[in-house]
Write a protein that holds these residues in place. Structure first.
Motif, PDB file in Angstrom:
ATOM      1  N   GLU A 222     -13.429 -18.857  24.922  1.00 14.13           N
ATOM      2  CA  GLU A 222     -14.818 -18.473  25.199  1.00 14.13           C
ATOM      3  C   GLU A 222     -14.971 -18.016  26.653  1.00 14.13           C
ATOM      4  O   GLU A 222     -15.558 -16.960  26.933  1.00 14.13           O
ATOM      5  N   ALA A 223     -14.394 -18.803  27.560  1.00 17.19           N
ATOM      6  CA  ALA A 223     -14.519 -18.451  28.985  1.00 17.19           C
ATOM      7  C   ALA A 223     -13.818 -17.127  29.285  1.00 17.19           C
ATOM      8  O   ALA A 223     -14.339 -16.306  30.060  1.00 17.19           O
ATOM      9  N   LEU A 224     -12.660 -16.918  28.668  1.00 22.91           N
ATOM     10  CA  LEU A 224     -11.941 -15.658  28.915  1.00 22.91           C
ATOM     11  C   LEU A 224     -12.791 -14.475  28.447  1.00 22.91           C
ATOM     12  O   LEU A 224     -12.760 -13.401  29.036  1.00 22.91           O
ATOM     13  N   MET A 225     -13.536 -14.675  27.404  1.00 21.43           N
ATOM     14  CA  MET A 225     -14.378 -13.590  26.884  1.00 21.43           C
ATOM     15  C   MET A 225     -15.674 -13.447  27.699  1.00 21.43           C
ATOM     16  O   MET A 225     -16.043 -12.348  28.111  1.00 21.43           O
ATOM     17  N   LEU A 226     -16.358 -14.561  27.942  1.00 17.85           N
ATOM     18  CA  LEU A 226     -17.666 -14.477  28.597  1.00 17.85           C
ATOM     19  C   LEU A 226     -17.577 -14.192  30.088  1.00 17.85           C
ATOM     20  O   LEU A 226     -18.417 -13.499  30.648  1.00 17.85           O
ATOM     21  N   GLY A 227     -16.555 -14.745  30.731  1.00 19.44           N
ATOM     22  CA  GLY A 227     -16.478 -14.646  32.177  1.00 19.44           C
ATOM     23  C   GLY A 227     -17.635 -15.406  32.820  1.00 19.44           C
ATOM     24  O   GLY A 227     -18.269 -16.266  32.190  1.00 19.44           O
ATOM     25  N   LYS A 228     -17.895 -15.090  34.074  1.00 13.59           N
ATOM     26  CA  LYS A 228     -19.020 -15.720  34.764  1.00 13.59           C
ATOM     27  C   LYS A 228     -19.618 -14.679  35.703  1.00 13.59           C
ATOM     28  O   LYS A 228     -19.006 -14.322  36.719  1.00 13.59           O
ATOM     29  N   PRO A 229     -20.775 -14.155  35.359  1.00 14.38           N
ATOM     30  CA  PRO A 229     -21.339 -13.080  36.175  1.00 14.38           C
ATOM     31  C   PRO A 229     -21.787 -13.570  37.557  1.00 14.38           C
ATOM     32  O   PRO A 229     -22.076 -14.760  37.736  1.00 14.38           O
ATOM     33  N   ASP A 230     -21.852 -12.643  38.492  1.00 11.72           N
ATOM     34  CA  ASP A 230     -22.234 -13.035  39.860  1.00 11.72           C
ATOM     35  C   ASP A 230     -23.635 -13.643  39.904  1.00 11.72           C
ATOM     36  O   ASP A 230     -23.905 -14.540  40.698  1.00 11.72           O
ATOM     37  N   SER A 231     -24.513 -13.192  38.988  1.00 16.04           N
ATOM     38  CA  SER A 231     -25.879 -13.738  38.979  1.00 16.04           C
ATOM     39  C   SER A 231     -25.844 -15.255  38.727  1.00 16.04           C
ATOM     40  O   SER A 231     -26.576 -16.024  39.354  1.00 16.04           O
ATOM     41  N   GLU A 232     -24.951 -15.649  37.840  1.00 11.02           N
ATOM     42  CA  GLU A 232     -24.831 -17.070  37.501  1.00 11.02           C
ATOM     43  C   GLU A 232     -24.266 -17.852  38.691  1.00 11.02           C
ATOM     44  O   GLU A 232     -24.736 -18.949  39.008  1.00 11.02           O
ATOM     45  N   VAL A 233     -23.268 -17.254  39.333  1.00  9.15           N
ATOM     46  CA  VAL A 233     -22.669 -17.925  40.504  1.00  9.15           C
ATOM     47  C   VAL A 233     -23.743 -18.097  41.590  1.00  9.15           C
ATOM     48  O   VAL A 233     -23.868 -19.155  42.211  1.00  9.15           O
ATOM     49  N   LYS A 234     -24.536 -17.063  41.753  1.00 10.45           N
ATOM     50  CA  LYS A 234     -25.607 -17.075  42.763  1.00 10.45           C
ATOM     51  C   LYS A 234     -26.635 -18.161  42.437  1.00 10.45           C
ATOM     52  O   LYS A 234     -27.020 -18.952  43.306  1.00 10.45           O
ATOM     53  N   ALA A 235     -27.008 -18.194  41.145  1.00  9.77           N
ATOM     54  CA  ALA A 235     -28.015 -19.174  40.706  1.00  9.77           C
ATOM     55  C   ALA A 235     -27.533 -20.605  40.918  1.00  9.77           C
ATOM     56  O   ALA A 235     -28.343 -21.514  41.103  1.00  9.77           O
TER      57      ALA A 235
END
Ligand SMILES: O=P(O)(O)OC[C@H]1O[C@H](O)[C@@H](O)[C@@H](O)[C@@H]1O
Length: 551
Positions: free
Chosen positions: A439-452
């Protein structure tokens, strides 16, 4: 020979190239799932294992494919002549044309006793006779009826073999350890490094040790040398050559070399030259497995592979699980530029599975010459690698998640653990990682989420994951002998599919021969204590070794 030389001359290859141009810009896996609630149903397949009633779920839906991709890939398989080549293999035709041999490991696990012939002669009775001998012998050893030269029960088995005569037996006996007889100690000696045989012998008693000398050709230098060392060690205690019969058996196609070594013909378990080394665990080469897990379980292992063979032989290409696996591999290698194929079993017992698959895949498809003798115009066999998870997650998975390379990955998990310790807590944790990784390999983690999450501005790019990494998830009910047999056969037929599309001969291995010849020449120089004619580096290294390595 098929009606084409280079795979990229095929119409469907050109169509796939055009399709790739649009798809590669468009495909964002998580969006495709959001758009299509049926995606999982469309691109997953269930294998029903007739051998033990178990199922294996193959989820291909997290791969870069649409219905159009699958149709085009199936067309590629058709145009490459996959059905004909497959049928020829099952008919015992000599599709390994560079060695003039049939490719007939499927006949070793023909548990339905279907008619199978080579050169118009049935092979069924011969295969069954060897199985019968393996059954009888393994039962005698396991029960203690077979005794060592001083009348003691055998408690240690040393399999001496290398390559296909080692990797299959060691992998399968590890993977099926829960079915093993724990009173039997198993050693697998392959390396010419004296340490390997020395360590096995330190742990063995000549009165209770059985040596299986496993070699298709019985001429492989490592195996013959290790076997002779074992014989010398044994005779030092036993003193009498007649004791050899109780402690050495041969698994081989070469009767004259076996008898020359001093092993009685009646202690030889034969097989035929139509069994390739990397496909030989199903033959007499699997005797160590049979001794360890018992004949009934070994037979189930064969039956599971046979069930996958029948699926490969009879299922339409679009539903054909190993065909889909092989076509996806071609798709990633030749259109997306992937160089590798990662296989990560979430199963500690399967820790040698990637090593086994390395030989299967890389010795089969590490070729660059088409079946009509031309250099290929495209890339072929991927570099296969792997380690069991979750360990792998804590080492090289970093590169999967945030590196620059595309690494198509297979994850394998058995739903039921053999060791449901702590109320199955470990298994739930293991499984949660199996799901979380794909799931993580597919979804990744967008910068918006990291920022939030409040990450400081300068760390945002470092903590961002692009995602969209493809995976295939393979969920087995339980890793039974039949399930493992089917899983190995899946990878065999996947490899077959790749090789057929690439139009290479997946069944010879000339590449390993060169190194062997050169080593023999240099061994002579080491015996003489003087380097011969070489480049500057090689001569200096030999001289340095001679100076430093004196006993
Ligand atoms: O069983 P053998 O004949 O000893 O061969 C052992 C290995 O030798 C070579 O490296 C290759 O031919 C392998 O495919 C094979 O598995």
């Amino acid at each position: 020979m098929p009606g084409f030389s280079q795979a990229n001359e095929l119409k469907s290859w050109t169509e796939l190239a055009t399709h790739h141009k649009t798809l590669s810009k468009d495909i964002v896996l998580k969006e495709y799932f959001a758009k299509d609630p049926q995606r999982f149903e469309k691109f997953s397949r269930v294998f029903k294992n007739e051998a033990d009633g178990g199922e294996i779920l193959f989820d291909f839906s997290k791969n870069f494919l649409t219905e159009e991709t699958l149709d085009l890939l199936v067309k590629l398989a058709e145009e490459s002549g996959l059905e004909k080549l497959r049928n020829d293999m099952f008919a015992g035709e000599k599709i390994n044309f560079t060695e003039g041999r049939a490719v007939y490991h499927v006949a070793l696990r023909n548990t339905s006793n279907t008619k199978m012939e080579v050169d118009g002669k049935s092979v069924v009775d011969d295969v069954n006779a060897v199985l019968e001998h393996m059954k009888e012998f393994s039962e005698q050893v396991r029960s203690g009826e077979w005794k060592g030269y001083t009348g003691k029960k055998i408690n240690t088995i040393v399999n001496i073999g290398i390559g296909g005569s080692d990797l299959g037996p060691v992998m399968v006996s590890e993977a099926l350890k829960p079915y093993g007889d724990r009173n039997l100690k198993l050693h697998f000696v392959s390396n010419i490094d004296g340490t390997h045989i020395a360590e096995a012998l330190k742990d063995s008693d000549p009165e209770t040790t059985l040596f299986l000398v496993a070699s298709k050709t019985f001429t492989t230098a490592e195996t013959v040398t290790n076997a002779n060392t074992a014989k010398t060690w044994f005779l030092k205690t036993a003193k009498d050559d007649s004791a050899i019969a109780k402690h050495f058996v041969a698994l081989s196609t070469n009767e004259s070399e076996v008898t020359k070594f001093g092993i009685d013909k009646k202690n030889m378990f034969p097989f035929s030259d139509w069994v390739g080394g990397r496909y030989s665990v199903w033959s007499a080469i699997g005797l160590s497995v049979c001794l360890y897990i018992g004949y009934e379980n070994f037979y189930q292992f064969l039956a599971g592979a046979h069930a996958m063979d029948q699926h490969f032989l009879k299922t339409p290409l679009k539903e054909n699980i190993p065909v889909i696996g092989g076509l996806l591999s071609v798709w990633y290698s030749d259109f997306f530029g992937a160089q590798t194929h990662l296989v990560a079993p979430f199963d500690q017992y399967m820790h040698r599975f990637p090593a086994y698959l390395q030989q299967l895949s890389m010795e089969s498809n590490g070729k660059a010459i088409t079946r009509d003798g031309k250099y290929v115009n495209y890339t072929t066999g991927p570099i296969l690698f792997g380690e069991p998870a979750t360990n792998a997650q804590h080492s090289f998975f970093q590169l999967l998640h945030q590196g620059t390379k595309l690494i198509p990955t297979d994850f394998i998990l058995a739903a039921k653990s053999h060791n449901p310790v702590e109320g199955n807590k470990h298994q739930r944790m293991l499984a949660s990682n199996f799901f979380a990784q794909s799931e993580a390999l597919m979804l990744g983690k967008p910068d918006s989420e990291v920022k939030a999450e409040g990450a400081p501005e300068e760390l945002i790019p470092h903590k961002t994951f692009l995602g969209n990494r493809p995976t295939t998830s393979i969920l087995v009910d339980k890793m039974t002998p039949a399930a493992l047999g089917a899983l190995i056969a899946y990878y065999e037929h996947l490899t077959f599919t790749e090789g057929c599309v690439w139009n290479i001969n997946s069944f010879d291995q000339w590449g390993v021969e060169l190194g062997k010849k050169l080593a023999v020449k240099i061994l002579g120089e080491l015996d003489d204590g003087k380097a011969g004619e070489h480049d500057g580096s090689t001569s200096s290294l030999i001289e340095a070794f001679l100076a430093r390595g004196k006993l």
